[in-house]
Design an enzyme around this catalytic site. Structure first.
Site, short mmCIF file in Angstrom:
data_model
loop_
_atom_site.label_atom_id
_atom_site.label_comp_id
_atom_site.label_asym_id
_atom_site.label_seq_id
_atom_site.Cartn_x
_atom_site.Cartn_y
_atom_site.Cartn_z
N LYS A 69 5.38 24.19 64.78
CA LYS A 69 6.66 23.99 65.34
C LYS A 69 7.07 25.01 66.29
CE LYS A 69 7.26 20.01 62.38
NZ LYS A 69 7.78 19.68 60.80
N GLN A 113 11.85 21.56 56.42
CA GLN A 113 10.47 20.99 56.16
C GLN A 113 10.18 20.30 54.84
OE1 GLN A 113 8.02 20.98 58.75
NE2 GLN A 113 6.90 19.70 57.23
N ASP A 136 15.75 15.50 62.89
CA ASP A 136 14.44 15.00 62.19
C ASP A 136 15.09 13.24 62.07
OD1 ASP A 136 12.15 15.87 61.69
OD2 ASP A 136 12.93 16.79 59.59
#
Ligand code: NAD
Length: 311
Positions: A69, A113, A136
């Site tokens: 990422k 995460q 997200d």
């Protein structure tokens, strides 16, 4: 789009007629478009989109995801802020960091995460993220907006799937879509996105009865289950489009390899199918960057509106 016409299939060596949907190429195009926009932003203003990624602990898979990422964020010309915390981090300390990132005007997207170490409450952490920075799309405010058809930040994996489907089929109106799996991060938002495209949507899960009969009715089958090659060729009607979200590591002939939730080699009669790897996976990170750019643009619009109000 590759077409494996000559491939052998276990079902009577029929020709493999399905188109293979090249998610890697599509994602590369998406990321190039994001980069072009970021370059324009950089050349005309003093701010660029910034993505903060928080990693707690040293889970090997998460460490690899976070590194990739960071690489892709920087390649797109955005600012990447990485926060690595020890596995022993307390809930309070993690929430404090999230609060700081919420308040930081250079951060437009925040990603914590998952999975988090078991002593941490992931739901509480996600709910602490400013929904406007929740790239997200996991915050309950974004899930709710998606459910009622309002503008939301949409979870990256189903967003990538719907982009691939629209690119492939153009108009999804009236098609019957069966989504196998009902997780909050894939199955449920996928179903909402398909409803927004005016599909007739069936959501199946571990307690669904006679799954093969359900999937055989579908024009579109999206599978997000986490079971290697569970969906067999005779579960899919000829001409259906199959999106395989699953990523499963298996040992075959003494070698480790990745397979999806769909028995790929048996899908020659489908209209099109995403491979694993190289299908849905690359789209997820492309959509993360696209969501970060979107969050940046909305933040700019809010700032401009606030300035106008104060004139
Ligand atoms: P999850 O474990 O949260 O949910 C799995 C779902 O599958 C559940 O809703 C469950 O009811 C259903 N299920 C389980 N067994 C079933 C069965 N026998 N029949 C029907 N339904 C069944 O998983 P998830 O987070 O949604 O992920 C699913 C898969 O997608 C995993 O392989 C994961 O690695 C993969 N994934 C890939 C990406 C990507 O970027 N490509 C992103 C997220 C998840």
């Amino acid at each position: 789009m590759a077409n494996m016409k000559d491939a052998h299939t276990p079902l009577g060596c029929l020709a493999f007629e399905a188109d293979i949907i090249d998610g890697k190429a599509f994602a590369a195009g998406l990321m190039a478009r994001v980069k072009t926009e970021v370059d324009e932003i950089r050349s005309t203003g003093d701010k660029v989109p910034g993505l903060a990624v928080v990693l707690v602990g040293e889970d090997p898979a998460s460490t690899v995801y976070v590194a990739s990422k960071r690489r892709e964020t920087q390649a797109a010309g955005m600012n990447s802020f990485e926060h690595r915390l020890p596995a022993t981090t307390s809930q309070d300390d993690l929430l404090t960091l999230v609060g700081q990132l919420n308040a930081d005007p250079t951060v437009h997207g925040i990603l914590v995460q998952l999975p988090l170490p078991s002593h941490l409450d992931a739901d509480a952490v996600i709910e602490a993220i400013d929904p406007a920075k929740d790239v997200d799309g996991f915050h309950i405010a974004n899930a709710g907006k998606l459910a009622v058809g309002q503008t939301a930040l949409v979870p990256c994996t189903p967003l990538g799937c719907i982009m691939l489907l629209k690119d492939r089929l153009d108009d999804l109106t009236g098609l019957h879509a069966v989504v196998v799996g009902r997780s909050n991060i894939v199955g449920k938002p996928m179903a909402q996105l398909l409803l927004q495209e005016d599909c007739t949507v069936t959501v199946a899960h571990r307690y669904s009865r006679d799954l093969p009969t359900l999937t055989r009715m579908a024009d579109i089958v999206v599978v997000a289950v986490g079971r290697p090659e569970m969906v067999r060729g005779d579960w899919i009607k000829p001409g259906a489009t199959v999106i395989d979200v699953g990523i499963n590591r298996v040992i075959q002939d003494g070698k480790s390899r990745l397979v999806g939730d769909v028995a790929f080699a048996e899908m020659g009669h489908a209209r099109a199918i995403t491979p694993v790897p190289g299908g849905v996976g690359p789209m997820t990170i492309g959509c993360l960057l696209s969501n970060t750019l979107e969050a940046f643009r909305r933040a700019q619009a809010r700032d401009a509106a606030a300035v106008k109000e104060n004139l």
